[in-house]
Each structure stands twice: as C-alpha cells, then as structure tokens.
Design a protein around this motif. Structure first.
Motif, PDB file in Angstrom:
ATOM      1  N   THR A 258       0.811  -1.220   0.000  1.00  0.00           N
ATOM      2  CA  THR A 258       0.000   0.000   0.000  1.00  0.00           C
ATOM      3  C   THR A 258       0.850   1.278   0.000  1.00  0.00           C
ATOM      4  N   HIS A 259       1.919   1.259   0.784  1.00  0.00           N
ATOM      5  CA  HIS A 259       2.628   2.521   1.048  1.00  0.00           C
ATOM      6  C   HIS A 259       3.880   2.735   0.234  1.00  0.00           C
ATOM      7  N   PHE A 260       4.293   1.726  -0.535  1.00  0.00           N
ATOM      8  CA  PHE A 260       5.550   1.885  -1.258  1.00  0.00           C
ATOM      9  C   PHE A 260       5.366   1.741  -2.755  1.00  0.00           C
ATOM     10  N   HIS A 261       6.240   2.405  -3.451  1.00  0.00           N
ATOM     11  CA  HIS A 261       6.175   2.539  -4.909  1.00  0.00           C
ATOM     12  C   HIS A 261       6.542   1.221  -5.575  1.00  0.00           C
ATOM     13  N   ARG A 262       5.643   0.669  -6.419  1.00  0.00           N
ATOM     14  CA  ARG A 262       5.918  -0.507  -7.246  1.00  0.00           C
ATOM     15  C   ARG A 262       6.227  -1.778  -6.440  1.00  0.00           C
ATOM     16  N   VAL A 263       5.598  -1.902  -5.264  1.00  0.00           N
ATOM     17  CA  VAL A 263       5.809  -3.135  -4.504  1.00  0.00           C
ATOM     18  C   VAL A 263       4.524  -3.954  -4.601  1.00  0.00           C
ATOM     19  N   GLY A 264       4.583  -5.041  -5.378  1.00  0.00           N
ATOM     20  CA  GLY A 264       3.418  -5.904  -5.520  1.00  0.00           C
ATOM     21  C   GLY A 264       3.448  -7.006  -4.480  1.00  0.00           C
ATOM     22  N   LYS A 265       2.415  -7.880  -4.484  1.00  0.00           N
ATOM     23  CA  LYS A 265       2.287  -8.930  -3.463  1.00  0.00           C
ATOM     24  C   LYS A 265       3.490  -9.876  -3.480  1.00  0.00           C
ATOM     25  N   ALA A 266       3.901 -10.278  -4.700  1.00  0.00           N
ATOM     26  CA  ALA A 266       5.004 -11.242  -4.794  1.00  0.00           C
ATOM     27  C   ALA A 266       6.296 -10.650  -4.234  1.00  0.00           C
ATOM     28  N   THR A 267       6.586  -9.418  -4.643  1.00  0.00           N
ATOM     29  CA  THR A 267       7.800  -8.740  -4.162  1.00  0.00           C
ATOM     30  C   THR A 267       7.736  -8.571  -2.646  1.00  0.00           C
ATOM     31  N   ALA A 268       6.565  -8.151  -2.151  1.00  0.00           N
ATOM     32  CA  ALA A 268       6.416  -7.930  -0.710  1.00  0.00           C
ATOM     33  C   ALA A 268       6.661  -9.232   0.060  1.00  0.00           C
ATOM     34  N   TYR A 269       6.091 -10.312  -0.476  1.00  0.00           N
ATOM     35  CA  TYR A 269       6.234 -11.598   0.216  1.00  0.00           C
ATOM     36  C   TYR A 269       7.695 -12.031   0.269  1.00  0.00           C
ATOM     37  N   LYS A 270       8.367 -11.922  -0.892  1.00  0.00           N
ATOM     38  CA  LYS A 270       9.786 -12.303  -0.993  1.00  0.00           C
ATOM     39  C   LYS A 270      10.626 -11.439  -0.053  1.00  0.00           C
ATOM     40  N   PHE A 271      10.332 -10.126  -0.037  1.00  0.00           N
ATOM     41  CA  PHE A 271      11.087  -9.208   0.810  1.00  0.00           C
ATOM     42  C   PHE A 271      10.910  -9.532   2.291  1.00  0.00           C
ATOM     43  N   LEU A 272       9.650  -9.724   2.698  1.00  0.00           N
ATOM     44  CA  LEU A 272       9.387  -9.952   4.122  1.00  0.00           C
ATOM     45  C   LEU A 272      10.010 -11.260   4.616  1.00  0.00           C
ATOM     46  N   SER A 273       9.984 -12.279   3.765  1.00  0.00           N
ATOM     47  CA  SER A 273      10.600 -13.540   4.209  1.00  0.00           C
ATOM     48  C   SER A 273      12.102 -13.392   4.291  1.00  0.00           C
ATOM     49  N   GLU A 274      12.695 -12.657   3.335  1.00  0.00           N
ATOM     50  CA  GLU A 274      14.143 -12.435   3.383  1.00  0.00           C
ATOM     51  C   GLU A 274      14.519 -11.608   4.621  1.00  0.00           C
ATOM     52  N   ALA A 275      13.615 -10.700   5.011  1.00  0.00           N
ATOM     53  CA  ALA A 275      13.887  -9.858   6.185  1.00  0.00           C
ATOM     54  C   ALA A 275      13.546 -10.578   7.487  1.00  0.00           C
ATOM     55  N   GLY A 276      12.995 -11.773   7.351  1.00  0.00           N
ATOM     56  CA  GLY A 276      12.644 -12.544   8.549  1.00  0.00           C
ATOM     57  C   GLY A 276      11.469 -11.961   9.300  1.00  0.00           C
ATOM     58  N   LEU A 277      10.510 -11.380   8.577  1.00  0.00           N
ATOM     59  CA  LEU A 277       9.345 -10.777   9.236  1.00  0.00           C
ATOM     60  C   LEU A 277       8.065 -11.485   8.789  1.00  0.00           C
ATOM     61  N   ASN A 278       7.109 -11.626   9.710  1.00  0.00           N
ATOM     62  CA  ASN A 278       5.847 -12.291   9.451  1.00  0.00           C
ATOM     63  C   ASN A 278       4.912 -11.381   8.633  1.00  0.00           C
ATOM     64  N   PRO A 279       4.498 -11.795   7.425  1.00  0.00           N
ATOM     65  CA  PRO A 279       3.661 -10.939   6.564  1.00  0.00           C
ATOM     66  C   PRO A 279       2.331 -10.559   7.214  1.00  0.00           C
ATOM     67  N   ASP A 280       1.892 -11.343   8.204  1.00  0.00           N
ATOM     68  CA  ASP A 280       0.587 -11.039   8.815  1.00  0.00           C
ATOM     69  C   ASP A 280       0.703 -10.140  10.037  1.00  0.00           C
ATOM     70  N   MET A 281       1.938  -9.863  10.442  1.00  0.00           N
ATOM     71  CA  MET A 281       2.138  -9.046  11.644  1.00  0.00           C
ATOM     72  C   MET A 281       1.596  -7.635  11.445  1.00  0.00           C
ATOM     73  N   ASN A 282       1.038  -7.057  12.501  1.00  0.00           N
ATOM     74  CA  ASN A 282       0.557  -5.680  12.463  1.00  0.00           C
ATOM     75  C   ASN A 282       1.759  -4.719  12.505  1.00  0.00           C
ATOM     76  N   PRO A 283       1.882  -3.839  11.514  1.00  0.00           N
ATOM     77  CA  PRO A 283       3.057  -2.951  11.483  1.00  0.00           C
ATOM     78  C   PRO A 283       3.207  -2.125  12.752  1.00  0.00           C
ATOM     79  N   LYS A 284       2.100  -1.802  13.408  1.00  0.00           N
ATOM     80  CA  LYS A 284       2.189  -1.002  14.631  1.00  0.00           C
ATOM     81  C   LYS A 284       2.792  -1.804  15.795  1.00  0.00           C
ATOM     82  N   LYS A 285       2.961  -3.121  15.583  1.00  0.00           N
ATOM     83  CA  LYS A 285       3.534  -3.957  16.658  1.00  0.00           C
ATOM     84  C   LYS A 285       5.053  -4.081  16.525  1.00  0.00           C
ATOM     85  N   LEU A 286       5.643  -3.486  15.467  1.00  0.00           N
ATOM     86  CA  LEU A 286       7.088  -3.582  15.273  1.00  0.00           C
ATOM     87  C   LEU A 286       7.823  -2.910  16.420  1.00  0.00           C
TER      88      LEU A 286
END
Ligand code: ATP
Ligand code: ATP
Ligand code: MG
Ligand code: MG
Lengths: 465, 465
Positions: A258-286
């Motif tokens: 939603t908030h970043f330029h040209r980031v689709g679902k596939a890219t987001a998923y690949k990025f979050l797993s590489e960063a070791g972050l849960n895709p379902d986590m609430n961003p406000k809980k970081l």
C-alpha cells in the motif's frame, strides 16, 4: 549569563536571507521575479492550463541606475489559492502545497515569502494578494509578515463577486531593487524559462515601460507530473515511523504493497521472508529494533523494481530541440533523453542538448542548466553539470576546440526531488547517479556534433579544391 | 484538492538535510564531528578556558570499510549548559545561544541538532547529554527529537552530585557513518583546527582505537570576542522596528547613542539634523514612513565611524605563522593581518599566510580556508578565496610557477557575521569588501614569497659558478 533564544523560521531566513538568494538589491530583484514566476508556472501546471503570466516591474522612486524602490506585480491564470489558505501561503514561512513527492518547481515552502519579506524589510509596505479558485468570489488580502512569530498580519480583507469566472493569483508589493544591475539576468531568466516551458506565454513590462513578450511556442500542455509513493530505497527510520503511525492497514504484507512505490504482493512476500518478518504481523507492533532492521533490509533488498519515472514530466526531445532552435538559432542541434534512473529512491530523467554555430557567437562552451524546468543562472562552477563538462568530457575526442568553437550545452534534470545544495536553488549536488546520466547524455550529443563538424570540414575541403 | 501543510524547522532540515551537510553516511560523519567540536570550542572560549576536547568514534556494528554504525562521544571542559536549557539546546532546531552580534563559530542554532537528528533517523537510538555549569550538580538527559513538532522528548533524566566540580558537556549518540570514506577529511579537519586554535588540546580516538593527540601549542587564550551593537550601515526596517519596540529610551538622540555601535552625541546630533528629525522626539512616535526614511538615512550618512573591530578575536600574525610552521613545516612563511574592514555594517578582519617548499610537496597552489577559526574543507571552488587566487592574482608577477611550485595559501576571516552561502557553512560569498581584503592580503604575502624565491635563485646561481 548565557542567554538562550528560540527563533522562528521566518526570523531564521530573515537573518540569513543571503542563504536564500536575497543577498543585495540586484540579486534580490532577480530572486523576487524567479520565485513568483515559478509559483505561477506550478499553479498553472497543477490544473493543466496553458500558463498566461504577466510580470510588471514599475520604478517608484530613487535613481534608475542604482538601488531604487520598485513595485512588482505578477498575475497568473493558475489554480488560485483557497480563501482561508491565502494569508498562510503568503505570510507563513515553511507553509505550502509542495511538500508532496511530486515534480514541482517549488520545494521548500519559502520562496514566495522570501520575496515578500525582502520587500517588507526594505520598504515597510504590505503585500496585496488577489485570488480566486474559480468560485463565486474573488478574495483580496493586504498583509504583512510578523517575522518574529512567523505569522501573517492581515491589514485588510475584501471579497468581490467573480463576474468573469476568473481563476488565478495576483501578487503585488513594493521592494528595494537594482534593475540596472540585474536586468540582463532577469531577461535571461525569462528567455530561458520560455525555452523550456514553450507552452507558456509570459509578458514582462520592465521599469522603462518596454514590453517583452515571450510567446507560446506550442498549444499543448505536456502530461502533468503525478504524485508518487516513496520507494523502499529512499526510506529512513523517521519516514518509516511516520508511515507506521499514520497507516490503517493491519498486516506487513498490506503495509508494503500500500505505502511503497511498485511493490506488488510477490515482491512484498519475498522481501518480508528475506527480512525474517511475518507478513501477517501488524506494522504497529514492530519494535524499535525491528524498525531499524526493516529500514536496512529495504535499502539492501535487491528484488525491488527501480523507481518508475512515469510520474515525471520531462521536456521530451522534440520540445527540447525546438526550444533550443528558437532561442539560440544555431547551425546544428542534437538532443537526447536518457532512460529514467534514480538516486536514493527518487526517480529522475536527464535530458541533454548540444548546439553549435549559427547565432551562437561566443567561443567556447556555454552551459545552460535547468531543473524541473527552472533555469539556473547562478553559481554554475559549483554545479554537477559544470563539473561534468570541465572535468569528465575530453572535448578534443569530439573534435571540439574548447576555446574557439561556439558551443552551447543544455542540461535538464527533472525529479520528484532535485538535490539542490542551497535553499536559493542555485546549483545541484553531484550525486553519482545523476553525474553518470549527464556524462553519458553529453557523450551522445557530443558524438553527433563531431559527425556534423567532420562532415562540415569535408565539405569545406572539397570546396577548396 | 490542493493540500496545504506547515512543517516545523526540524522537519524542514530533516527533509533537506543535504543542504545542512548531511548528504550521505561519509559526509554526515564528517559533519557530525565538526559540529560537535565547534560547539565545544565555542563553549570553552565563552568562559575563557583552555579547551580540552576529547572525541571518540567507536565502531559498533557493520563492515569497517563501508557504511556502518558508530558511537560518537565528545567531551569538553567548556561552559556547560544550564539544566533547564539542556533539552532545548540539543533537541529543538533554531534554538541556541549564538544569535547575538558576536564572533562565534556557531551561527544558526542548528548544527548540533542536525548531527543528533541524523543519528536518530539512521539508528533509532536516543542521544545522551551530560552537563554541569560548575554548580553543585551534574545533569544527565536521554532524549530524542520529535521532528514533526521540533521538540525534545525526554526519555530519562538523572542528576549527580558534582563531586569533582566539573564543568562542561558530554554528548553521546549512535549514528550511521562511513569512516573508511571520511577518515582523511576528519583527520584534516582536526589537524587544521589545531593549526588555528593552538591553545586547544584535542584528543581523537578513531574506530580502530588509534589515539590522535593534537597538543596545545600555546598556553594562553587569545582575548575573547565581545558582543557588539549593530552598526547603522547594517540596519533594515525590521531590525529598526524591533529596536524601537524594545527600547526604554525617550528621545531619538538617546536612541542613536544607546543602540548603535560607535554613535556618540555629536555624531547623533549631526545625523538627526541631516535626516530632518527632532533629537528630542520619542522613537516610539515615529511613523511608518519615518522609519523607512530613518533606515535610508542611516545607510547613506557619511559621518558614522566605521565598525570597530575590537570586538573580534583574530589569530594574530605571530600565532598564524607558528600554526603554519608547525603544521606544514615549509621552507618559507609570510603572514599578514589586514586592517579591520566591514561589509553591511559587520566588522571583519582578514588574515593571510603563504608557505612554500619544505614539507609542502604537492606542486601548485593549495588553499587552506578558515572562518572564525573553523577549517572549511568542502566546495572550495565556490569560495571567495578560490575566486581570488584563480581569477585575480597574476602569480607569474610573483615568479610563482602555478603548476610546479609547492605553495600553500592560508586565508582566515573573522567577523560578527560570516557570509556563508550555505547552511552547512561550506563556503563564503564574494562580498566585494571581503574580496578586496583577501586580494590585498594575498598580494602582500606573495610579494614576500617573490623576494624569497629570487634570493634563493640568486644563491643557487652563485653556487653554480
Ligand atoms: N501564484 C500562485 N498560484 C497558486 N498558488 C500559489 C501561488 N504562489 C504561491 N502559491 C501557494 O503558496 C505556497 C507557498 O509558496 P512559496 O513560494 O512560499 O513556497 P513553495 O513554492 O511551496 O516552495 P519554494 O520555497 O521552493 O518556492 C505554494 O506551495 C502554493 O501552494
Ligand atoms: N558542548 C557544548 N557546550 C556548551 N553549550 C553547548 C554545547 N553544544 C551545544 N551547546 C549549546 O547548544 C546551542 C545549540 O547548538 P547548535 O550546534 O545546535 O547551534 P549553534 O552552535 O548555536 O549554531 P550552529 O547551527 O551554527 O552550530 C548552542 O548555541 C550552545 O548554547
Ligand atoms: Mg515557490
Ligand atoms: Mg553549533
């Protein structure tokens, strides 16, 4: 006893006005004209209307060949300013509508106010603003800037019925200036503005009463620049925290798309797993550490698509060539538009032109610089383009004799954020990515000039037989 | 729908941090060191104490040859900051104690905060400030900067008994940097700082743990700079209105002699009669037109004494010569201190040195620039001194071969207001009065170098026989 003090942004730029380009009466008059014309061009572009800009500089008192009092009047047919925003737009420093991620001439929320402030501290007279957004009424404000508080002081307010359905802004105030010393720069500025904004009509009435008309060269607006989302490569901790604080989404996956330029679902998923972050986590809980980790991963993840420059509005090779031919009347022109690139997540496009001979009489290489369709006329030796032309191009390779041949090089950079090194927008920083595009753009057009020069020489030699 | 926005000064400089010298991790690390060291030198000077400044840069995480996280720690024995001012001094942009008309390194109320801000947006960690003004207590604050509001957020606060009667400041925070790329500039900065502040001791512990000691060269503080009154030549309408608003005096005569620099009764009387104003009139009774008239008369009256530079604290020829000899170890040195001058009512003194040969190996003319005892290491080609050396000095007249002879030119300018062209204090504007003093200073020392070179040549020719 040490005395601590807080000063307002208006006070800061009043005390340091030379940092904003208001050094002396001659330079201030130039800066005044440029800041107001740039505001008018932005305003017309924002509503997709062919600009009609009228600038009148009237001599009020004092000698004509030295520092004197002038009245400046700039009228445009742009967006206008909504009534309740008028006093702040013209009376509060660090207030404006151009703090978005979008290609605009304005960037700081300061320029128009600096011109008004300089007029006020040299003549003690208020500024008059008349504007309508095309509504049923036209509003007129007379105001001064309370510099210590950084607030407008409204001295008078009227409204009229908008009988002609007018839309636009009229700015009028008195200022100390030195037209004798700055006239050639002011006229150069308007001439070069016309060159890269061929769809604009600019009329300038100078203090002697002479009319300078810069006629419209084309009747079509270029596609308007668009606001864009931040790119992951340009993010820092503060920017991320603000997006997190303001977001309504409930998952990191949605956060990225939603908030970043040209980031689709596939890219987001690949990025979050590489960063070791849960895709379902609430961003406000970081956690605070997670935020730093996320920023660093964003900067280093190789899988993000580069910034898309479709949000930009370059000149285009056709218009650039036409503008150069019209203004410089050379014997030869070559232009090139580089592929879009980016620096720190900001997309940019470099356009380069080279012109030779014809009405270009001055021997040597003359540099014309533009950023977001603004001509830059000061401090050229500090600019990235100057550095490229003087340190990184071997002109002899292109058969150009740098002390004899009359050559003009035109460089235009457009971006959602121009890396100006100064608040007065005088010159551009030598970001490596930008330098790279300028070097290659110059090489391309210099090669075309070389072909022209060798062809010309061959013809001359054949005639000599 | 046009969206208007106001941003705080912290937000403005966060978004435009490259304008303040925080462009990339390498440059930011340099700017961080310089801003903190300059704050410490100002603080020691303000209480007339020989500075002991300790700078420690520790590598925390990440590669050592690229962008990494560092911890910076700067400790000084200066004035310290009063307890209630600490959060604002280090957490509010455009807040400080150097908004006076006095020669200080600081000028903008911004530098320390920029360094802290950059650390915060790259590491998300708070800053720790420990300080005492020599009172019974030492205060410690842990805080972050709320950038949107431009306010400090205090995360923790302690106080200790000041058992050692300590006075000074300790600043400590984490920041992203690139020491590999900026180390030579940081070391140059400290070396050159030691050159023009020979009474300071600076200890620098670099990320590899190496100790760099810049020992005290002299054991005496130079006379401290003093705060001065504004000079009539530097006044504008806003400045005059503020003085009128704040004044307690009841007559224009007293107004002129109380609030302006070097205006005595006789001068005030002569000025007021020439301006057509009644010396007994209450300044608060002046009309808006009178104020403008008064400003214009002040600027044009020939009878005011020029600004007195006794408020300034130059290096002096003896110390400048010693500093050059110690740092550059040349075969020959000549120095000169120009008579005080002024621009726009601000007094300034230019000091120039020239050094040749010996340990100076690099052929050509190397420029060392200083303003208010701060070394300027960036953007030299935009600086007024560079312009003078390259465009206004005919070196062949002084028998200097500009591509062969190893020459260093040192220029120091001190003033109650240095005309920096950028917020990052990178280079100085070419004010005509300053340019004039630099040209003449360079000519004087260049002439002495010429005598040395011709003497040297004569000796060599005699030996050759
Ligand atoms: N002629 C105009 N027509 C419409 N809106 C205007 C006009 N002039 C100024 N404005 C509004 O006033 C705001 C402030 O203008 P100002 O020149 O001070 O800052 P800016 O243009 O946003 O940035 P910069 O300091 O870079 O010029 C603008 O953002 C714009 O919204
Ligand atoms: N080491 C220190 N010792 C004493 N006071 C300090 C120290 N560092 C900062 N201060 C105080 O904090 C204020 C703000 O510092 P900051 O560097 O932000 O601005 P400045 O030095 O006033 O101006 P500039 O932006 O030009 O550096 C200073 O004016 C000074 O009063
Ligand atoms: Mg503007
Ligand atoms: Mg400072």
């Amino acid at each position: 006893m040490v005395e601590f003090q807080e000063i307002s942004p208006a006070d800061f730029f009043y005390r340091n006005r030379d940092i904003a380009g208001f050094t002396n009466p001659a330079r201030a008059l130039y800066s005044t004209v440029r800041e107001l014309v740039e505001n008018s061009l932005d305003a017309c572009e924002s509503v997709g209307i062919l600009p009609n800009i009228y600038v009148r500089l009237t001599h009020v008192s004092g000698p004509l060949d030295r520092v004197a009092v002038f009245k400046i009047r700039v009228l445009d047919n742009g967006s206008g300013v909504p009534e309740h925003n008028i006093p702040l737009a013209f009376g509060k420093v660090l207030y404006g509508s151009k703090y978005r991620l979008k290609q605009t001439r304005g960037a700081f929320g300061l320029g128009g106010k600096m011109a008004i402030l300089y007029g006020q501290i040299t003549t003690n007279k208020p500024v008059r603003i008349v504007s309508s957004t095309g509504s049923s009424h036209v509003y007129e404000y007379v105001l001064t800037v309370d510099i210590r508080k950084n607030e407008p002081k409204i001295l008078g307010k009227k409204n009229y019925e908008n009988v002609n359905n007018w839309r636009g802004v009229l700015v009028e105030f008195y200022t100390e200036g030195d037209y004798y010393r700055s006239s050639s720069r002011i006229l150069d500025y308007l001439k070069q503005t016309a060159m890269v904004n061929p769809y604009a009509e600019i009329i300038f009435v100078d203090p002697r009463g002479y009319l300078h008309i810069f006629e419209r060269g084309v009747d079509e607006m270029p596609p308007a620049p668009k606001e864009t989302l931040p790119h992951p490569y340009g993010v820092d901790v503060e920017a991320l925290k603000r997006i997190i604080a303001d977001t309504k989404v409930k998952s990191l996956m949605e956060f990225m798309t939603t908030h970043f330029h040209r980031v689709g679902k596939a890219t987001a998923y690949k990025f979050l797993s590489e960063a070791g972050l849960n895709p379902d986590m609430n961003p406000k809980k970081l956690s605070q550490e997670d935020i730093v980790k996320l920023v660093n991963h964003m900067k280093n993840f190789k899988g993000f698509l580069p910034p898309d420059a479709s949000c930009l509005s370059p000149l285009g090779e056709k218009l650039l060539k036409a503008g150069i031919e019209k203004e410089l009347k050379p014997e030869f022109v070559a232009v090139t538009q580089r592929k879009p690139s980016s620096y720190s997540g900001y997309p940019f496009i470099v356009e380069v032109g080279i012109a030779y001979g014809g009405s270009i009489l001055k021997p040597g290489i003359t540099l014309y610089r533009f950023s977001n369709k603004i001509p830059l006329l000061y401090d050229e030796t500090s600019d990235v383009s100057w550095k490229v032309l003087n340190e990184m191009i071997d002109w002899s390779r292109y058969k150009v004799e740098v002390t004899i041949d009359p050559v003009a090089v035109i460089v235009h950079i457009c971006s959602t954020k121009i890396p100006y090194k100064t608040v007065g927008k005088e010159f551009i920083a030598d970001r490596p990515e930008i330098e790279h595009e300028i070097i290659n753009g110059v090489r391309i057009v210099a090669r075309q000039l070389m072909l022209h020069l060798s062809r010309k020489k061959r013809v001359q030699m054949e005639r000599a037989r």
